[in-house]
Design a protein around this motif. Structure first.
Motif, mmCIF file in Angstrom:
data_model
loop_
_atom_site.group_PDB
_atom_site.id
_atom_site.type_symbol
_atom_site.label_atom_id
_atom_site.label_comp_id
_atom_site.label_asym_id
_atom_site.label_seq_id
_atom_site.Cartn_x
_atom_site.Cartn_y
_atom_site.Cartn_z
ATOM 1 N N SER A 5 82.495 35.545 2.397
ATOM 2 C CA SER A 5 82.714 34.317 3.154
ATOM 3 C C SER A 5 82.003 33.145 2.482
ATOM 4 C CB SER A 5 82.213 34.495 4.589
ATOM 5 O OG SER A 5 82.640 33.448 5.408
ATOM 6 N N ALA A 6 80.761 33.358 2.096
ATOM 7 C CA ALA A 6 79.996 32.288 1.441
ATOM 8 C C ALA A 6 80.645 31.872 0.126
ATOM 9 C CB ALA A 6 78.558 32.739 1.206
ATOM 10 N N ILE A 7 81.122 32.842 -0.633
ATOM 11 C CA ILE A 7 81.787 32.530 -1.907
ATOM 12 C C ILE A 7 83.042 31.696 -1.657
ATOM 13 C CG2 ILE A 7 83.106 33.549 -3.816
ATOM 14 C CD1 ILE A 7 80.989 35.873 -3.730
ATOM 15 N N ARG A 25 84.464 24.243 -0.843
ATOM 16 C CA ARG A 25 83.644 23.032 -0.710
ATOM 17 C C ARG A 25 83.531 22.309 -2.048
ATOM 18 N NH1 ARG A 25 78.430 24.342 2.313
ATOM 19 N NH2 ARG A 25 79.869 24.287 4.056
ATOM 20 N N ARG A 26 83.322 23.068 -3.099
ATOM 21 C CA ARG A 26 83.189 22.461 -4.424
ATOM 22 C C ARG A 26 84.479 21.746 -4.828
ATOM 23 N NH1 ARG A 26 79.953 25.127 -9.015
ATOM 24 N NH2 ARG A 26 78.386 24.032 -7.844
ATOM 25 N N ARG A 27 85.605 22.266 -4.388
ATOM 26 C CA ARG A 27 86.897 21.659 -4.709
ATOM 27 C C ARG A 27 87.355 20.677 -3.633
ATOM 28 N NH1 ARG A 27 85.822 25.836 -7.128
ATOM 29 N NH2 ARG A 27 86.640 26.471 -9.135
ATOM 30 N N ARG A 28 86.490 20.452 -2.653
ATOM 31 C CA ARG A 28 86.756 19.525 -1.546
ATOM 32 C C ARG A 28 88.059 19.855 -0.815
ATOM 33 N NH1 ARG A 28 83.935 14.025 -3.476
ATOM 34 N NH2 ARG A 28 82.367 15.065 -4.671
ATOM 35 N N LEU A 29 88.239 21.135 -0.556
ATOM 36 C CA LEU A 29 89.440 21.591 0.131
ATOM 37 C C LEU A 29 89.258 21.485 1.642
ATOM 38 C CD1 LEU A 29 90.231 24.837 -1.911
ATOM 39 C CD2 LEU A 29 91.200 22.548 -2.217
ATOM 40 N N SER A 44 90.612 23.512 3.509
ATOM 41 C CA SER A 44 90.697 24.904 3.952
ATOM 42 C C SER A 44 89.452 25.723 3.626
ATOM 43 C CB SER A 44 91.913 25.567 3.307
ATOM 44 O OG SER A 44 91.781 25.568 1.897
ATOM 45 N N GLN A 45 88.337 25.068 3.362
ATOM 46 C CA GLN A 45 87.153 25.829 2.962
ATOM 47 C C GLN A 45 86.753 26.865 4.009
ATOM 48 O OE1 GLN A 45 83.323 23.453 3.171
ATOM 49 N NE2 GLN A 45 84.816 21.800 3.126
ATOM 50 N N TYR A 46 86.937 26.562 5.277
ATOM 51 C CA TYR A 46 86.629 27.540 6.327
ATOM 52 C C TYR A 46 87.861 28.355 6.712
ATOM 53 C CZ TYR A 46 82.410 24.774 6.645
ATOM 54 O OH TYR A 46 81.246 24.125 6.339
ATOM 55 N N ALA A 47 89.018 27.831 6.407
ATOM 56 C CA ALA A 47 90.254 28.542 6.744
ATOM 57 C C ALA A 47 90.468 29.753 5.837
ATOM 58 C CB ALA A 47 91.446 27.596 6.644
ATOM 59 N N VAL A 79 79.674 26.893 9.216
ATOM 60 C CA VAL A 79 80.305 25.796 9.961
ATOM 61 C C VAL A 79 79.281 25.104 10.858
ATOM 62 C CG1 VAL A 79 81.922 25.277 11.848
ATOM 63 C CG2 VAL A 79 82.663 26.704 9.967
ATOM 64 N N SER A 80 78.456 25.901 11.524
ATOM 65 C CA SER A 80 77.512 25.352 12.504
ATOM 66 C C SER A 80 76.168 24.967 11.892
ATOM 67 C CB SER A 80 77.285 26.367 13.623
ATOM 68 O OG SER A 80 76.531 27.464 13.153
ATOM 69 N N LYS A 81 76.071 25.061 10.583
ATOM 70 C CA LYS A 81 74.808 24.778 9.892
ATOM 71 C C LYS A 81 73.678 25.649 10.453
ATOM 72 C CE LYS A 81 76.118 20.091 8.559
ATOM 73 N NZ LYS A 81 77.502 20.352 8.559
ATOM 74 N N ALA A 82 73.972 26.927 10.590
ATOM 75 C CA ALA A 82 73.038 27.975 11.030
ATOM 76 C C ALA A 82 72.588 27.837 12.484
ATOM 77 C CB ALA A 82 71.831 28.065 10.101
ATOM 78 N N GLU A 83 73.334 27.102 13.296
ATOM 79 C CA GLU A 83 73.004 26.976 14.716
ATOM 80 C C GLU A 83 73.561 28.136 15.534
ATOM 81 O OE1 GLU A 83 71.348 24.547 16.653
ATOM 82 O OE2 GLU A 83 70.559 23.880 14.738
ATOM 83 N N ILE A 84 74.673 28.712 15.078
ATOM 84 C CA ILE A 84 75.368 29.731 15.861
ATOM 85 C C ILE A 84 75.617 30.960 14.993
ATOM 86 C CG2 ILE A 84 77.492 30.271 17.121
ATOM 87 C CD1 ILE A 84 77.802 27.266 17.614
#
Length: 200
Positions: A37-39, A45-49, A51-54, A103-108
């Motif tokens: 998932s992180a990869i 993210r690096r490609r500014r997509l 769909s980075q989370y999709a 997505v939640s910046k480690a909040e959830i």
């Protein structure tokens, strides 16, 4: 994973290496899922997509679909003393947990309730703390929005667990297929947008 790690340690101490290896394979499956998932997210993210989370969501949906369609066949196959279904689900949980964590910046965290209930307890403690004699800058205040979010997540766990158990009882592995279809539907739009943008 806490239970798996403690069981793993317990079984190593007891000398039951088969069960310990089974726990280790479940743990490693979760770990590899989280890393995947992180990869995918960092690549997007690096490609500014958009769909980075999709992308991990689509992978999760696809694997749930495979689980739903082939689950009974996978159950007879083993990976290091564990049914392949267990490894697959641990991998999917790792994918899911890492995606929501990012997505939640480690909040959830979405695959364990212990931290969620702990956070609810902390917020309730802050909410009901009486600030008698406290200076204005030292007031202890609960975060009602966070409490509402955590409460809704806990309720979602309960409803999801109940729905999953009832669904599995009546439909077996196929009970995951509708969920997989919903996840595919959610994930496909940003992926298609990125593909169109890449071509254009």
């Amino acid at each position: 994973m806490s239970g798996i790690v403690s069981s793993l340690a317990d079984n190593v101490a007891l000398g039951d290496m088969n069960v310990a290896v089974a726990g280790l394979s479940s743990l490693l499956s979760f770990l590899v899922g989280a890393a995947t998932s992180a990869i995918l997210i960092n690549w997007g993210r690096r490609r500014r997509l958009q769909s980075q989370y999709a992308m991990p969501l689509m992978l999760e949906a696809s694997l749930l679909l495979i689980f739903g369609v082939l689950g009974s066949n996978l159950e007879s196959h083993h990976v290091l003393f564990v049914p392949a279904t267990v490894c697959l689900l641990c991998y999917v949980m790792g994918l899911q947990n890492a995606m929501i964590t990012k997505v939640s910046k480690a909040e959830i965290r979405t695959t364990h309730v212990t931290g969620l209930v702990t956070d609810i307890g902390i917020e309730l403690g802050k909410l009901f703390y009486w600030n008698v004699g406290a200076m204005p800058g030292n007031l202890v205040c609960g975060d009602r929005q966070k409490l509402k979010l955590l409460g809704s997540l806990l309720l979602s766990f309960l409803v999801g667990g109940l729905t999953g158990a009832v669904g599995f009882r009546h439909l077996g592995f196929a009970s995951t297929v509708p969920l997989a279809i919903v996840l595919v539907t959610l994930a496909v739009v940003p992926i298609v947008d990125d593909v169109r943008g890449y071509r254009g």
